[in-house]
Design an enzyme around this catalytic site. Structure first.
Site, PDB file in Angstrom:
ATOM      1  CG  HIS A 140      97.335  -2.574 -45.251  1.00  0.00           C
ATOM      2  ND1 HIS A 140      97.027  -1.901 -44.039  1.00  0.00           N
ATOM      3  CD2 HIS A 140      97.532  -4.089 -44.999  1.00  0.00           C
ATOM      4  CE1 HIS A 140      97.034  -2.741 -43.010  1.00  0.00           C
ATOM      5  NE2 HIS A 140      97.174  -3.859 -43.559  1.00  0.00           N
ATOM      6  CD  GLU A 141      98.304  -7.138 -46.781  1.00  0.00           C
ATOM      7  OE1 GLU A 141      99.168  -7.775 -46.258  1.00  0.00           O
ATOM      8  OE2 GLU A 141      97.076  -6.849 -46.252  1.00  0.00           O
ATOM      9  CG  HIS A 144     101.277  -6.079 -43.011  1.00  0.00           C
ATOM     10  ND1 HIS A 144     101.315  -5.913 -41.406  1.00  0.00           N
ATOM     11  CD2 HIS A 144      99.652  -6.090 -42.971  1.00  0.00           C
ATOM     12  CE1 HIS A 144     100.095  -5.501 -40.858  1.00  0.00           C
ATOM     13  NE2 HIS A 144      99.129  -5.666 -42.048  1.00  0.00           N
ATOM     14  CD  GLU A 219      96.535  -5.171 -39.972  1.00  0.00           C
ATOM     15  OE1 GLU A 219      95.870  -4.577 -40.762  1.00  0.00           O
ATOM     16  OE2 GLU A 219      97.118  -6.366 -39.791  1.00  0.00           O
TER      17      GLU A 219
END
Length: 294
Positions: A140-141, A144, A219
């Site tokens: 997930h990071e 980003h 997100e």
């Protein structure tokens, strides 16, 4: 990155050009308007760009995150290996990997350059998540970073700041003129500055709502990126773990929007949340999985 910056600069110029045309139609002095537009652009983007350039330094300082240079144990070796693999798959440079002391399950990514970013995880995450769940959080990071979310958020905030500065002063001038009539000397009275201050607060709230709306959208994209890098079921399991152990984030304000945890709020507060509710994020991943299956 450069195409993203160019797009936002063009957007900002378009906002300023539109404001200039409207003010000309309203009879506002063109030289005064030009000065306002330049001032708004400088102050509107200045703070956002400086914050972006200093984001890694501020994140490390505010959280006490310790960058892993030489892994001291199996967990740190696993963190470095996993981030390296995911960064390679996402087509970005290897980020710095750090651990910070925090009781909640959380992680964040920041940095002005997608090839020189920072990914940090909390000690609470390492203690309370399985390896599969932690892998999904790291994905997930990394997503980003690969999506350029930190850069986009900074540029969007710059556009919004510029808009607030210009609109507050233009509307404030119109209101002040209407209330004062033909003031002797033609200058601005003290009431003008009070009106502008109040308008900046009001318009600033709307600007924050727009920025947080975009933050919630990113997100969902990062969740989808984490699902791609680690596996959809792992990403769903990670979000479900967050939901079970969810509490208010202890991350400092300047990096809280980039943490994976968030989304608590009811009523009007939900419009100012940087993260969607975890239930919505889990539902989006499951719906995407069902669509893929079909």
């Amino acid at each position: 990155m450069f195409s993203r910056i160019a797009l936002f600069l063009m957007t900002n110029l378009a906002v300023l050009a539109l404001a200039s045309v409207v003010m000309s139609l309203l009879g506002v002095n063109s030289s005064q308007m030009s000065g306002l537009l330049v001032m708004a652009a400088i102050f509107g983007f200045g703070g956002s760009i400086i914050s972006l350039l200093m984001s890694k330094w501020m994140a490390k300082r505010s959280t006490g995150a310790v960058v892993i240079t030489e892994p001291r144990n199996a967990t740190e070796r696993w963190l470095l290996t996993t981030v390296e693999r995911q960064a390679r798959e996402a087509g970005i440079g290897m980020p710095e990997v750090a651990v910070y002391d925090g009781p909640e399950i959380n992680a964040f990514a920041t940095g002005a350059n997608r090839n020189n970013a920072l990914v940090a995880v909390s000690t609470g995450l390492l203690q309370n998540m399985s390896e599969d769940e932690a892998e999904a959080v790291l994905g997930h990071e990394i997503a980003h970073v690969a999506n350029g979310d930190m850069i986009t958020m900074a540029l969007l905030q710059g556009v919004l700041n510029t808009f607030v500065i210009v609109l507050a002063r233009v509307v404030g001038g119109i209101i002040d003129s209407a209330l004062s009539g033909n003031r002797e000397g033609g200058g601005r009275g003290f009431a003008y500055f009070i009106i502008v201050f109040a308008l900046e607060m009001v318009f600033g709230l709307f600007a924050t709502m727009i920025a947080m709306w975009f933050s919630r959208r990113r997100e969902f994209r990062a969740d989808a990126g984490g699902a791609h890098l680690a596996g959809r079921q792992k990403m769903i399991a990670a979000l479900e773990r967050l939901k079970l152990n969810h509490g208010q984030s202890t991350l400092p304000t300047q990096v809280a929007a980039f943490g994976i945890a968030g989304g608590i709020g009811q009523g009007l507060r939900k419009f100012f949340l940087s993260h969607p509710p975890l239930e919505d994020r889990i539902a989006a991943l499951r719906a995407a999985n069902n669509n893929t299956a079909v």
